[in-house]
Design a protein around this motif. Structure first.
Motif, PDB file in Angstrom:
ATOM      1  N   TYR A 129      27.230 -32.776  -4.350  1.00  0.00           N
ATOM      2  CA  TYR A 129      26.730 -33.169  -3.030  1.00  0.00           C
ATOM      3  C   TYR A 129      26.219 -31.986  -2.219  1.00  0.00           C
ATOM      4  O   TYR A 129      25.280 -32.105  -1.443  1.00  0.00           O
ATOM      5  CB  TYR A 129      27.867 -33.871  -2.294  1.00  0.00           C
ATOM      6  CG  TYR A 129      27.482 -34.530  -0.994  1.00  0.00           C
ATOM      7  CD1 TYR A 129      26.561 -35.570  -0.966  1.00  0.00           C
ATOM      8  CD2 TYR A 129      28.072 -34.133   0.193  1.00  0.00           C
ATOM      9  CE1 TYR A 129      26.244 -36.196   0.222  1.00  0.00           C
ATOM     10  CE2 TYR A 129      27.757 -34.759   1.386  1.00  0.00           C
ATOM     11  CZ  TYR A 129      26.848 -35.785   1.397  1.00  0.00           C
ATOM     12  OH  TYR A 129      26.545 -36.407   2.576  1.00  0.00           O
ATOM     13  N   GLY A 130      26.851 -30.841  -2.376  1.00  0.00           N
ATOM     14  CA  GLY A 130      26.440 -29.683  -1.593  1.00  0.00           C
ATOM     15  C   GLY A 130      25.100 -29.113  -2.032  1.00  0.00           C
ATOM     16  O   GLY A 130      24.498 -28.314  -1.325  1.00  0.00           O
ATOM     17  N   ASP A 131      24.624 -29.495  -3.192  1.00  0.00           N
ATOM     18  CA  ASP A 131      23.348 -28.982  -3.687  1.00  0.00           C
ATOM     19  C   ASP A 131      22.192 -29.502  -2.840  1.00  0.00           C
ATOM     20  O   ASP A 131      22.326 -30.483  -2.128  1.00  0.00           O
ATOM     21  CB  ASP A 131      23.114 -29.460  -5.123  1.00  0.00           C
ATOM     22  CG  ASP A 131      23.993 -28.710  -6.118  1.00  0.00           C
ATOM     23  OD1 ASP A 131      24.532 -27.654  -5.753  1.00  0.00           O
ATOM     24  OD2 ASP A 131      24.138 -29.200  -7.255  1.00  0.00           O
ATOM     25  N   GLN A 158      40.802 -39.103 -10.749  1.00  0.00           N
ATOM     26  CA  GLN A 158      41.005 -37.691 -10.463  1.00  0.00           C
ATOM     27  C   GLN A 158      39.686 -36.981 -10.149  1.00  0.00           C
ATOM     28  O   GLN A 158      39.657 -36.015  -9.411  1.00  0.00           O
ATOM     29  CB  GLN A 158      41.665 -37.022 -11.673  1.00  0.00           C
ATOM     30  CG  GLN A 158      42.060 -35.609 -11.391  1.00  0.00           C
ATOM     31  CD  GLN A 158      43.333 -35.244 -12.123  1.00  0.00           C
ATOM     32  OE1 GLN A 158      43.918 -36.054 -12.822  1.00  0.00           O
ATOM     33  NE2 GLN A 158      43.758 -34.010 -11.961  1.00  0.00           N
ATOM     34  N   PHE A 192      27.520 -38.715 -10.902  1.00  0.00           N
ATOM     35  CA  PHE A 192      27.275 -38.259  -9.529  1.00  0.00           C
ATOM     36  C   PHE A 192      26.660 -36.871  -9.533  1.00  0.00           C
ATOM     37  O   PHE A 192      26.701 -36.169 -10.531  1.00  0.00           O
ATOM     38  CB  PHE A 192      28.574 -38.265  -8.709  1.00  0.00           C
ATOM     39  CG  PHE A 192      29.698 -37.415  -9.258  1.00  0.00           C
ATOM     40  CD1 PHE A 192      30.464 -37.861 -10.315  1.00  0.00           C
ATOM     41  CD2 PHE A 192      29.980 -36.173  -8.699  1.00  0.00           C
ATOM     42  CE1 PHE A 192      31.506 -37.081 -10.825  1.00  0.00           C
ATOM     43  CE2 PHE A 192      31.011 -35.391  -9.200  1.00  0.00           C
ATOM     44  CZ  PHE A 192      31.777 -35.855 -10.260  1.00  0.00           C
ATOM     45  N   MET A 244      36.903 -38.568  -8.932  1.00  0.00           N
ATOM     46  CA  MET A 244      35.987 -39.347  -8.116  1.00  0.00           C
ATOM     47  C   MET A 244      35.799 -38.815  -6.706  1.00  0.00           C
ATOM     48  O   MET A 244      34.782 -39.061  -6.090  1.00  0.00           O
ATOM     49  CB  MET A 244      36.417 -40.804  -8.092  1.00  0.00           C
ATOM     50  CG  MET A 244      35.906 -41.523  -9.332  1.00  0.00           C
ATOM     51  SD  MET A 244      36.579 -43.159  -9.560  1.00  0.00           S
ATOM     52  CE  MET A 244      35.658 -44.094  -8.392  1.00  0.00           C
ATOM     53  N   ALA A 245      36.782 -38.134  -6.160  1.00  0.00           N
ATOM     54  CA  ALA A 245      36.602 -37.592  -4.810  1.00  0.00           C
ATOM     55  C   ALA A 245      36.401 -36.080  -4.893  1.00  0.00           C
ATOM     56  O   ALA A 245      37.011 -35.305  -4.185  1.00  0.00           O
ATOM     57  CB  ALA A 245      37.777 -37.955  -3.921  1.00  0.00           C
ATOM     58  N   ARG A 246      35.562 -35.661  -5.810  1.00  0.00           N
ATOM     59  CA  ARG A 246      35.314 -34.240  -6.047  1.00  0.00           C
ATOM     60  C   ARG A 246      33.831 -33.949  -5.946  1.00  0.00           C
ATOM     61  O   ARG A 246      33.015 -34.806  -6.235  1.00  0.00           O
ATOM     62  CB  ARG A 246      35.738 -33.907  -7.492  1.00  0.00           C
ATOM     63  CG  ARG A 246      37.200 -33.761  -7.662  1.00  0.00           C
ATOM     64  CD  ARG A 246      37.456 -32.498  -8.477  1.00  0.00           C
ATOM     65  NE  ARG A 246      38.845 -32.169  -8.434  1.00  0.00           N
ATOM     66  CZ  ARG A 246      39.631 -32.177  -9.508  1.00  0.00           C
ATOM     67  NH1 ARG A 246      39.135 -32.490 -10.689  1.00  0.00           N
ATOM     68  NH2 ARG A 246      40.881 -31.852  -9.395  1.00  0.00           N
ATOM     69  N   TYR A 247      33.526 -32.719  -5.604  1.00  0.00           N
ATOM     70  CA  TYR A 247      32.131 -32.292  -5.661  1.00  0.00           C
ATOM     71  C   TYR A 247      31.756 -31.929  -7.075  1.00  0.00           C
ATOM     72  O   TYR A 247      30.633 -32.093  -7.510  1.00  0.00           O
ATOM     73  CB  TYR A 247      31.900 -31.087  -4.764  1.00  0.00           C
ATOM     74  CG  TYR A 247      32.015 -31.452  -3.318  1.00  0.00           C
ATOM     75  CD1 TYR A 247      31.007 -32.192  -2.718  1.00  0.00           C
ATOM     76  CD2 TYR A 247      33.124 -31.116  -2.577  1.00  0.00           C
ATOM     77  CE1 TYR A 247      31.108 -32.572  -1.398  1.00  0.00           C
ATOM     78  CE2 TYR A 247      33.232 -31.485  -1.256  1.00  0.00           C
ATOM     79  CZ  TYR A 247      32.222 -32.213  -0.665  1.00  0.00           C
ATOM     80  OH  TYR A 247      32.324 -32.599   0.632  1.00  0.00           O
ATOM     81  N   GLU A 248      32.751 -31.388  -7.773  1.00  0.00           N
ATOM     82  CA  GLU A 248      32.448 -30.811  -9.080  1.00  0.00           C
ATOM     83  C   GLU A 248      33.751 -30.807  -9.874  1.00  0.00           C
ATOM     84  O   GLU A 248      34.796 -30.436  -9.330  1.00  0.00           O
ATOM     85  CB  GLU A 248      31.938 -29.391  -8.817  1.00  0.00           C
ATOM     86  CG  GLU A 248      31.917 -28.459  -9.952  1.00  0.00           C
ATOM     87  CD  GLU A 248      31.050 -27.232  -9.671  1.00  0.00           C
ATOM     88  OE1 GLU A 248      30.064 -27.067 -10.362  1.00  0.00           O
ATOM     89  OE2 GLU A 248      31.393 -26.435  -8.782  1.00  0.00           O
TER      90      GLU A 248
END
Ligand code: SF4
Ligand code: SF4
Lengths: 402, 409
Positions: free
Chosen positions: A43-45, A69, A40, A71-75
């Motif tokens: 997303y904020g980029d 752990q 992935f 998967m629901a992270r930006y980074e």
């Protein structure tokens, strides 16, 4: 239970497809040994902006549960391997307002690896890469930064060389055979590319970096305001107007302190104040209003603000008055005009050294003359890169889905 | 009339692809052989529109791809295409979905069985791409069926199930599949893509029957209807929504028989709830940190479980009440808000309070608002939620306050 977490730090537009191929390649290579994986982007980029630093991630693990752990992270909070596909990013990364300057190795775990493509010696890279309190490995693939675009792709084998290097760095997750097999099956794979994987595996250079080794600069950072400190109505204060310089003869505008974005650039303008005819064109044309007005009527390109677009060089009417030079050959963002005023002879020497450096003035993206790509490939070949043959390199016709 | 996409080369088995939730939806759309798709870009929904465009360009799908000049037209065009017998797809995010509102409102009464994807996104201003569920929840009262998913696999499977359900003549209602922006729309995971032959066994062609707008079946759609007619039309819609409950059960059961995967309980996923003292409730990818948190807390002897709600409309009242009544305390985590609502809670918490009103056993309920605008829900948030639920367990009383987590205080 174990997992391998990799990040790819790349430049928006020019390397978006490259980064995506690398992260997908990691997951699909590890799949060959039964691993699960996800890929992935942060997303904020805004990877659709030219040159802006952005990140993609690949995580592979023994079980699906271990992936959750992340998967629901930006980074991810930490990474085993940081992959940096342009060595000018060694100076740090700032991709959005309020991020501050983030060292390239910020997420790299103790005893992890920072893997870079670069032609610079280790010592030069370490002048840029911020020091860490824990040891890590700096690994280098000898190649220039691979820049292409959203719609075109430079088949210079960078993606597969990175994957070959990873097989050396993390063999428990990516076996050399697994990588070769995955590349062979990719839409963009080929036998030539498989050969490049093996070469990169053999020729990877690596050095152990000790705690405290590297750039000692403390990167600028911010504390985000709390909800009750923020203005209401979705409003932010305007940037105040600038300050006169030296009794009103010069003028320096205020700039957004929370988003400097100089890490966006791969080249910077070097100005010859002695030949400047004070025509104002650079000041007018710079899309980021980078030019400070100096008391003598010349213009100093502010290196905290410059994103390296090259427009000033294009509009300047005087030959070699503004020259774009690769970012890697600079140590700081100090004012060129101050340097010039202090010691004109020393400045001339400094300037000549920079603008006559053929390696540093060759364009890092886009091409200046027909055949430049072939020349570059030739140089890379000498350093262990891939051969280029007739036809479109890397096309793996038999794996095209339609 | 619809043009069928050429049959793909025979593949008997599932293929494993590394794809995002949006790409998984696009795979399902190609398998469902949709006829008309309309597009207008807004992040994060645009990822599905790109994926479909690519499939059409590659010749993997033959469909009419119409780029509209805004979301309003986007949803109007598919509505009309559906009435003449086309299988349609559409979608949007955040304020784009809001801009289509007038068309969204008329889709259920016209009994248009369209499937849409909402890439859940915060409502601007301020400009923000991150996930919030308020966008899809706009239509919760209007006759749209609403489902939330949490993986690429579920995205693909739910899209196939969605067409089967929406196009069932007993239902004929639109369905919006909600996919959390970023965590699902932009994250690629290994996903099984079934062969077309299996899909053909599961999903019959769209048959609009007596409602088909066609010269051979002369009808007028949407005439002016005043007070003599409207309430009857609403009553029909209500009936269709009630029948959807049965059709959902049937569709999931068939899906499991044909594809060999999919949940036994379509309505919600229960994770470690069998012996749970605290049951947390949430929708979408919030399940991921909660599950990790639950495993860690169980290692310390805390009996925590999760109910991840998939179907919000129709709302699985009885089954959910039965599942939640077992707990000592229910903790509901909303990724949405409803300012000025009872207890200042989010939409899901108040829905569950209403559902529990007649329940013989009503455990205390604690409500939380978390992860707005795409703020990451961390393990620390999950632990804090659980601690506050344990406090309520001690007093045996519902908390009348809604707790906001992950806000810079
Ligand atoms: S390269 Fe020149 S024109 Fe471009 S941002 Fe820098 S100073 Fe401005
Ligand atoms: S464009 Fe060139 S000559 Fe004109 S003011 Fe700028 S640096 Fe001087």
């Amino acid at each position: 239970m174990s997992a391998l977490i990799c990040e790819v730090v790349y430049r928006g537009i020019f390397q978006k497809n490259l980064a995506s191929r690398i992260t997908r390649g990691i997951v699909l290579s590890a799949r060959k040994s039964g691993r699960w994986g996800i890929a992935f982007g942060r997303y904020g980029d805004s990877p659709q902006r030219n040159g802006i630093p952005a990140k993609d991630f690949a995580i592979v693990a023994d079980t699906k549960e271990e992936l959750e752990q992340n998967m629901a992270r930006y980074e991810p909070k930490h990474v085993d391997v940081t992959i940096c596909v342009d060595d000018t990013l060694a100076k740090g990364v700032e991709s959005w307002a309020w991020y501050g300057l983030q060292p390239i190795n910020r997420l790299t775990l103790p005893n992890g690896t920072l893997l870079m493509t670069s032609l610079q010696p280790f010592e030069d890279l370490l002048r840029d890469i911020h020091k860490k309190d824990e040891p890590y490995t700096l690994a280098v693939i000898r190649a220039r930064a691979s820049f292409s675009g959203l719609w075109v792709y430079k088949e210079d084998h960078t993606e597969v060389r990175i994957l070959g290097a990873l097989a050396k760095i993390a063999p428990e997750f990516l076996t050399l055979d697994g990588v070769c097999q995955a590349i062979g099956e990719m839409e963009w794979g080929s036998e030539l590319k498989v050969a490049s994987v093996r070469k990169a595996y053999e020729r990877l250079e690596a050095r152990q970096i000790q705690p405290g080794e590297g750039n000692a600069e403390v990167p600028y950072a911010f504390e985000l305001p709390r909800w009750w400190e923020m203005r209401e109505g979705v409003t932010i204060p305007a940037i105040p107007i600038g300050k006169p310089k030296e009794g009103g003869k010069g003028y320096v505008p205020e700039r957004n302190p929370y988003f400097k974005k100089f890490t966006t650039r791969t080249m910077r303008p070097v100005v010859d104040f002695d030949t400047c005819v004070k025509c104002n064109l650079c000041w007018i044309a710079c899309p980021d209003s980078c030019f400070d007005v100096m008391p003598d009527g010349t213009f100093d390109a502010n290196m905290e603000a410059c994103c390296g677009c090259g427009v000033c060089e294009a509009v300047c009417p005087v030959e070699s008055c503004i020259t774009m030079v690769n970012e890697a050959v600079f140590e700081d963002n100090a004012s060129q005009w101050d340097m010039w005023r202090k010691d004109k002879t020393a400045y001339k020497t400094w300037l000549t050294d920079k603008i006559t450096n053929k390696k540093a003035t060759v364009r890092s993206h886009g091409f200046r003359f027909r055949g430049q790509y072939e020349e570059e490939i030739k140089t890379d070949l000498d350093a262990g890169g891939a051969e280029i043959t007739a036809g479109i390199p890397g096309e793996n016709a038999k794996h095209k889905t339609i | 009339m619809a043009v069928a996409t050429k049959t793909a080369p025979a593949v008997a088995e599932d293929r494993e692809l590394l794809i995002s939730g949006s790409e998984a939806v696009a795979e399902a759309l190609a398998l469902a052989d949709i006829d008309v798709v309309t597009a207008y870009p807004i992040r994060p929904y645009d990822t599905v529109m790109q994926a479909i465009a690519k499939k059409i360009a590659n010749g993997q799908l033959v469909a009419e791809y119409i780029v509209a000049e805004g979301e309003h037209s986007q949803f109007e065009v598919v509505k009309h295409a559906s009435t003449v017998g086309a299988r349609v797809f559409c979608g949007s995010s955040g304020v784009g979905w809001a801009y289509a509102m007038e068309c969204l409102v008329v889709t259920p009464p016209l009994r248009v069985p369209m499937v849409a994807m909402v890439g859940n996104r915060a409502l601007d201003d301020p400009g923000a791409f991150g996930v919030e569920h308020n966008d899809a929840l706009f239509v919760r009262d209007l006759g749209w069926m609403l489902v939330w998913i949490d993986s690429s696999q579920e995205a693909l499977d739910t899209t196939l199930i969605g067409y089967r359900l929406a196009e069932d003549r007993r239902v004929f209602l639109p369905l919006a599949i909600s996919a959390d922006g970023a965590f699902l729309t932009h994250s690629q995971a290994l996903t099984l893509v079934p062969p077309k032959a299996k899909v053909e066994r599961f999903l019959p062609p769209y048959n609009r029957g007596d409602l088909l707008l066609h010269p051979d079946n002369p009808i007028t759609v949407a005439p002016q209807a005043n007070e003599d007619w409207v309430i009857e039309i609403r009553r029909q819609n209500n009936e269709a929504m009630a029948r959807a409950v049965i059709v959902i059960e049937e569709a999931y059961a068939d899906f499991r028989t044909i594809f060999g995967r999919g949940p036994e309980n379509p309505w919600f996923e229960e994770y470690m709830t069998d012996d749970a003292e605290i049951i947390l409730v949430g929708m979408g990818t919030i399940s991921l940190p909660i599950k990790v948190g639950i495993r860690n807390m169980r290692a310390q002897g805390k009996k925590v479980g999760l109910v991840r709600l998939r179907w919000f409309r129709p709302f699985p009242t009885d089954r959910l009440v039965a599942a939640l009544s077992k707990a000592s305390v229910i903790g509901v985590i909303d990724r949405d808000y409803s300012f000025g609502s009872p207890f200042g809670s989010g939409v899901v918490a108040n829905e569950i309070r209403a559902a529990m009103y007649n329940a013989p056993k009503r455990p205390p309920l604690v409500s939380f608002i978390c992860g707005l605008g795409g703020r990451e829900v961390t393990l620390e948030d999950v632990y804090k939620v659980t601690d506050l639920c344990y406090n309520a367990a001690k007093t045996g009383k519902s908390d009348t306050k809604t707790h906001w987590l992950g806000v810079r205080e």
